[in-house]
Design a protein around this motif. Structure first.
Motif, mmCIF file in Angstrom:
data_model
loop_
_atom_site.group_PDB
_atom_site.id
_atom_site.type_symbol
_atom_site.label_atom_id
_atom_site.label_comp_id
_atom_site.label_asym_id
_atom_site.label_seq_id
_atom_site.Cartn_x
_atom_site.Cartn_y
_atom_site.Cartn_z
ATOM 1 N N GLU A 1 45.521 -19.770 -69.322
ATOM 2 C CA GLU A 1 46.393 -19.111 -67.905
ATOM 3 C C GLU A 1 46.537 -18.000 -67.311
ATOM 4 O O GLU A 1 45.866 -17.700 -66.182
ATOM 5 N N LEU A 2 46.662 -17.035 -67.892
ATOM 6 C CA LEU A 2 46.377 -15.498 -67.610
ATOM 7 C C LEU A 2 44.611 -14.811 -67.365
ATOM 8 O O LEU A 2 44.355 -14.618 -66.577
ATOM 9 N N LEU A 3 43.615 -16.291 -68.319
ATOM 10 C CA LEU A 3 42.897 -15.029 -68.409
ATOM 11 C C LEU A 3 41.885 -16.320 -67.460
ATOM 12 O O LEU A 3 41.032 -15.753 -67.594
ATOM 13 N N ASP A 4 42.778 -17.534 -67.362
ATOM 14 C CA ASP A 4 41.735 -19.082 -66.500
ATOM 15 C C ASP A 4 40.225 -18.313 -66.696
ATOM 16 O O ASP A 4 39.141 -19.078 -67.282
ATOM 17 N N ALA A 5 40.992 -19.183 -69.291
ATOM 18 C CA ALA A 5 39.863 -19.310 -69.644
ATOM 19 C C ALA A 5 39.760 -21.059 -70.025
ATOM 20 O O ALA A 5 40.679 -21.311 -69.775
ATOM 21 N N THR A 6 39.437 -21.475 -71.247
ATOM 22 C CA THR A 6 39.307 -22.748 -71.615
ATOM 23 C C THR A 6 39.607 -22.756 -72.937
ATOM 24 O O THR A 6 40.096 -22.118 -72.964
ATOM 25 N N VAL A 7 40.743 -24.129 -72.890
ATOM 26 C CA VAL A 7 41.747 -24.347 -73.849
ATOM 27 C C VAL A 7 41.232 -25.540 -74.326
ATOM 28 O O VAL A 7 41.408 -26.708 -73.070
ATOM 29 N N VAL A 8 41.008 -26.165 -75.606
ATOM 30 C CA VAL A 8 41.036 -27.351 -76.509
ATOM 31 C C VAL A 8 42.212 -27.187 -76.815
ATOM 32 O O VAL A 8 42.778 -26.636 -78.114
ATOM 33 N N LEU A 9 43.203 -28.814 -76.765
ATOM 34 C CA LEU A 9 44.163 -28.977 -77.647
ATOM 35 C C LEU A 9 44.494 -29.659 -78.569
ATOM 36 O O LEU A 9 44.303 -31.255 -77.766
ATOM 37 N N GLY B 1 38.165 -23.276 -68.277
ATOM 38 C CA GLY B 1 38.842 -22.076 -66.894
ATOM 39 C C GLY B 1 37.652 -22.323 -66.068
ATOM 40 O O GLY B 1 36.126 -22.870 -65.928
ATOM 41 N N SER B 2 38.051 -21.182 -65.163
ATOM 42 C CA SER B 2 36.433 -20.881 -64.197
ATOM 43 C C SER B 2 36.643 -18.971 -64.195
ATOM 44 O O SER B 2 35.204 -19.054 -64.615
ATOM 45 N N ARG B 3 37.578 -18.527 -64.053
ATOM 46 C CA ARG B 3 36.945 -17.091 -63.793
ATOM 47 C C ARG B 3 36.699 -16.458 -65.609
ATOM 48 O O ARG B 3 35.947 -15.905 -65.264
ATOM 49 N N ASN B 4 36.907 -16.989 -66.303
ATOM 50 C CA ASN B 4 36.447 -16.872 -68.153
ATOM 51 C C ASN B 4 36.420 -18.277 -68.372
ATOM 52 O O ASN B 4 36.666 -18.214 -70.193
#
Length: 263
Positions: free
Chosen positions: A79-87, A29-32
């Motif tokens: 996407e909505l939060l611009d957060a980091t995600v691990v799948l 993510g960037s923003r969050n």
């Protein structure tokens, strides 16, 4: 394990490395970026070398194989939060990342009484191989985000889905927030969810983390002092893109508010 189910005896170290790389996907993510979302049951792939564990392919796309809708929900929230995600990309039938290595359900030999030939009476070497391929790559990527001098995350939310009916029980809960010991994310998250009226939200429902010995948030939360919570969403609420978007637009601001409360 029967030779007609697995062709893993011919795997090279390069093969193992390739399969391990395929085990996990990460979106920074960037923003969050400090909000880390984990979806450990979002994939239903079984590596080709295991010949689908000897079961019909249709089984891997049921709730036995993965958490239906959880991957799309996690990505939409990120996407909505611009957060980091691990799948995590492999099916929990291959190895369940949310179970500790010694837990019998980590590599379960059956699906509600239906045998899984490729998981029956497997050797210690086979278990160790799956750990290298399916657990270690995910664990490393999450640890990199939450531990050490280069860590970017200040908390972790693990996102799952659950079946609306289990055995003979119908579940009224629509969103569950699971927690144990650490209330730093749970409390503001539940406060935010109680302000909306579209979905019924409950604590430690339909399962209780407090009564369970799950791996993920023990390893990546409790054991290292990182704020953490599981979110479970009933999977009939995730059956279409529109439904996923609707619930993501409720969960995203609730998660955002919970992380802001950590400051």
């Amino acid at each position: 394990m029967s030779e007609d189910i697995s062709s893993t005896t011919s795997l090279t170290e390069e093969d193992v490395a390739r399969l391990a790389r395929d085990a996990v996907s990460v979106r920074l993510g960037s923003r969050n970026a400090d909000i880390v979302l984990l979806c450990e049951h979002g994939g239903f792939r079984v590596p080709a070398e295991w010949n689908n564990l000897g079961i019909p392919e249709a089984f891997t796309s049921t709730h036995f194989g993965y958490d239906i809708g959880s991957r799309n929900l996690t990505l939409r929230i990120a996407e909505l939060l611009d957060a980091t995600v691990v799948l995590a990309n492999y099916s929990r039938l291959f190895l369940d990342y949310n179970r500790k290595q010694q837990d019998p359900s980590c590599i379960r030999p059956d699906m509600g009484g239906i045998p899984i030939p490729g998981n029956e009476r497997i050797s210690a070497e086979e278990r160790a191989l799956r750990e290298r391929i399916a657990r270690h790559p995910v664990e490393k990527r999450v640890a990199d985000l939450l531990e050490g001098d280069a860590a970017v995350g200040k908390g972790i939310i693990s996102i799952h889905s659950f079946s609306h009916v289990w055995e003979t029980n119908y579940r009224d809960c629509e969103i569950g927030v699971m927690w144990k010991q650490d209330e730093r994310l749970k409390t503001p998250l539940m406060a935010a969810l109680r302000q909306q009226s579209d979905y019924a939200a409950d604590e430690n429902e339909p399962y209780s983390f407090a009564d369970s010995d799950w791996f993920t948030l023990d390893r990546h939360g409790l054991s290292i002092g990182v704020p953490n919570a599981y979110i479970e969403v009933r999977n009939d609420l995730l059956s279409t893109e529109g439904k996923v978007d609707k619930i993501a637009k409720i969960l995203a601001p609730a998660i955002g508010a919970a992380f802001k409360a950590l400051n």
